[in-house]
Design an enzyme around this catalytic site. Structure first.
Site, mmCIF file in Angstrom:
data_model
loop_
_atom_site.group_PDB
_atom_site.id
_atom_site.type_symbol
_atom_site.label_atom_id
_atom_site.label_comp_id
_atom_site.label_asym_id
_atom_site.label_seq_id
_atom_site.Cartn_x
_atom_site.Cartn_y
_atom_site.Cartn_z
ATOM 1 N N ASP A 55 -73.653 -33.573 -7.848
ATOM 2 C CA ASP A 55 -72.248 -33.193 -7.678
ATOM 3 C C ASP A 55 -72.156 -32.407 -6.368
ATOM 4 O O ASP A 55 -72.496 -31.227 -6.312
ATOM 5 C CB ASP A 55 -71.781 -32.341 -8.857
ATOM 6 C CG ASP A 55 -70.302 -31.983 -8.757
ATOM 7 O OD1 ASP A 55 -69.676 -32.293 -7.722
ATOM 8 O OD2 ASP A 55 -69.775 -31.378 -9.711
ATOM 9 N N GLY A 112 -71.557 -44.224 4.315
ATOM 10 C CA GLY A 112 -70.565 -45.255 4.574
ATOM 11 C C GLY A 112 -69.170 -44.841 4.184
ATOM 12 O O GLY A 112 -68.362 -45.669 3.768
ATOM 13 N N ARG A 132 -65.260 -43.134 4.690
ATOM 14 C CA ARG A 132 -64.201 -43.144 5.700
ATOM 15 C C ARG A 132 -64.416 -41.937 6.630
ATOM 16 O O ARG A 132 -64.883 -40.878 6.180
ATOM 17 C CB ARG A 132 -62.842 -43.064 5.017
ATOM 18 C CG ARG A 132 -61.676 -43.533 5.900
ATOM 19 C CD ARG A 132 -60.347 -43.540 5.174
ATOM 20 N NE ARG A 132 -60.316 -44.466 4.052
ATOM 21 C CZ ARG A 132 -59.195 -44.914 3.501
ATOM 22 N NH1 ARG A 132 -58.016 -44.524 3.977
ATOM 23 N NH2 ARG A 132 -59.224 -45.749 2.486
ATOM 24 N N ARG A 138 -65.914 -33.160 5.207
ATOM 25 C CA ARG A 138 -65.252 -32.355 4.175
ATOM 26 C C ARG A 138 -66.205 -32.000 3.041
ATOM 27 O O ARG A 138 -66.034 -30.975 2.380
ATOM 28 C CB ARG A 138 -64.023 -33.092 3.644
ATOM 29 C CG ARG A 138 -62.890 -33.199 4.653
ATOM 30 C CD ARG A 138 -61.579 -33.620 4.002
ATOM 31 N NE ARG A 138 -61.608 -34.988 3.514
ATOM 32 C CZ ARG A 138 -61.333 -36.056 4.249
ATOM 33 N NH1 ARG A 138 -61.032 -35.914 5.537
ATOM 34 N NH2 ARG A 138 -61.353 -37.267 3.717
ATOM 35 N N HIS A 142 -61.310 -54.306 4.762
ATOM 36 C CA HIS A 142 -62.417 -55.063 4.188
ATOM 37 C C HIS A 142 -62.898 -56.081 5.205
ATOM 38 O O HIS A 142 -62.255 -56.321 6.238
ATOM 39 C CB HIS A 142 -61.999 -55.752 2.891
ATOM 40 C CG HIS A 142 -61.920 -54.826 1.715
ATOM 41 N ND1 HIS A 142 -63.049 -54.226 1.179
ATOM 42 C CD2 HIS A 142 -60.872 -54.376 0.988
ATOM 43 C CE1 HIS A 142 -62.693 -53.457 0.160
ATOM 44 N NE2 HIS A 142 -61.371 -53.523 0.031
ATOM 45 N N ASP A 192 -69.552 -57.754 7.023
ATOM 46 C CA ASP A 192 -70.223 -56.676 6.297
ATOM 47 C C ASP A 192 -71.726 -56.624 6.579
ATOM 48 O O ASP A 192 -72.281 -55.554 6.845
ATOM 49 C CB ASP A 192 -70.026 -56.850 4.790
ATOM 50 C CG ASP A 192 -68.687 -56.316 4.311
ATOM 51 O OD1 ASP A 192 -67.974 -55.682 5.111
ATOM 52 O OD2 ASP A 192 -68.349 -56.534 3.143
#
Length: 382
Positions: free
Chosen positions: A58, A81, A83, A89, A124, A154
């Site tokens: 966590d 990976g 954003r 953050r 995507h 990808d």
């Protein structure tokens, strides 16, 4: 090489699977309550998670974040990976991690990249390959663009470029003693892998009209043809000697139009189509396979492991009851190998993996909820 993987989906896990296949010691940090895939899949078939343990931390718990930082401090590589901005953050952005470990290679995998107008937009594979030109080039003349699964974006333009970038940065860090950030964007890698076609376009040797060029089914001698049983053959004798061998084996050398005259291509295509329609896929394979005619059967993923060449090389293997691709590429002295299967559940290896990386007092982490271990039943499976 020690790698900390901040769990995600798609190209970043593929890159970490590749590194694990080649011998890296990868520890995957899953987050509590986050499923490993957006679609349900049997755990043993989730091949992108093979070769490394799953630890659930966590990262919003101070002890969970502290544990992740301990792992980063002793790692060679971190892969994430998210954003752009999410890792920062969480307290695991590049500045945070490089302050703990100045030689760390920090690999970042995104679709759009870390900056630019679309950096914060969702996306995507289909959108990434669309804006690079690659999607628009794939398909038949007069038809719509054909989506190449997610192999071009990808995995081709994303995961493989991340792995190459990480290894290059790691090699440099071992000389300089300094780490750096690797910004692997699928749009960048897909554009880069298109270098040959882009060069041909710039030279006026490739038309933007898909399905009209040498390598995109425009040429009848580089295309797929249906057989009498509904199967398909991939036909690609580009060089004249190979093309001559194809005509000889098909018995149409005296009737085939001039292939160097594009005006004759419709007639040549019709002749080839009519010829291949006279036998089954396997009958043509028996006649043409292994010759210089450059004709191969179009196989499904279920059929591919049984092809004699792939079977002889062990390109596909059965590991822990699941047929899967073997590690690639191959090495003469330090071969890659399949080690552990995909974990039965996220957190199946929390205790053992943290202890193996030297984390003290795992019991306290589990008791506080900073770390989570999967239930024994879920970890063992049926």
């Amino acid at each position: 090489m020690r790698v900390v993987e901040l769990a995600g989906i798609g190209p970043a896990p593929f890159a970490c699977m590749l590194l694990a296949d080649l011998g890296a010691d990868v520890i995957r940090l899953d987050r509590p309550g986050v499923p490993p895939l957006p679609v349900p899949m049997p755990p043993e078939a989730d091949l992108l998670r093979r070769g490394r343990p799953s630890v659930v931390l966590d990262l919003k718990h101070p002890d969970g974040l502290a544990t992740a930082r301990q792992l980063v401090a002793q790692a060679d590589v971190l892969v994430e990976g998210y954003r752009p901005g999410v890792a920062e953050r969480l307290g695991l952005g590049p500045d945070d991690c490089l302050a703990l470990n100045t030689a760390l290679v920090y690999g970042r995998m995104t679709g759009w990249g870390q900056d630019g107008p679309l950096a914060q937009a969702a996306g995507h594979d289909i959108g990434y390959v669309a804006i690079t030109g690659a999607l628009g080039a794939i398909g038949r003349a007069g038809g719509p663009p054909q989506v190449p699964v997610n192999l071009v974006g990808d995995f081709g333009g994303g995961a493989l470029y991340l792995a190459v970038g990480v290894l290059a940065a790691l090699l440099e860090a071992r000389t300089s003693g300094r780490g750096q950030v690797v910004d692997a964007a699928i749009v960048d890698g897909t554009a880069h892998v298109s270098a040959l076609v882009v060069g041909l376009v710039s030279s006026g040797l490739w038309s933007d009209q898909r399905g009209t060029n040498l390598l995109d089914t425009g040429a009848p001698f580089y295309d797929v043809y249906e057989t009498s049983d509904g199967g398909w053959l991939a036909v690609g004798p580009l060089e004249q000697p190979f093309y001559a061998e194809l005509l000889r084996l098909l018995g149409i050398g005296d009737t085939a139009p001039d292939r160097l005259d594009p005006r004759q291509w419709p007639a040549l295509r019709a002749l080839l189509a009519a010829t291949f329609a006279t036998r089954t896929r396997d009958e043509w394979t028996a006649l043409l396979g292994g010759t210089d005619a450059c004709v191969e059967p179009v196989l499904s993923y279920a059929e591919a492991p049984h092809h004699p060449h792939l079977a002889a090389r062990g390109t596909y293997v059965e590991h822990n009851g699941v047929v899967q691709p073997a590690p690639a590429p191959r090495f003469s002295r330090t071969p890659g190998a399949l080690s552990t299967p995909p974990p039965r559940a996220s957190g199946a290896d929390t205790r053992s993996a943290l202890e193996a990386w030297g984390i003290a007092d795992v019991d306290a982490l589990l008791a506080s909820g900073a770390a989570v271990e999967a239930a024994a039943e879920a970890a063992k499976g049926p």
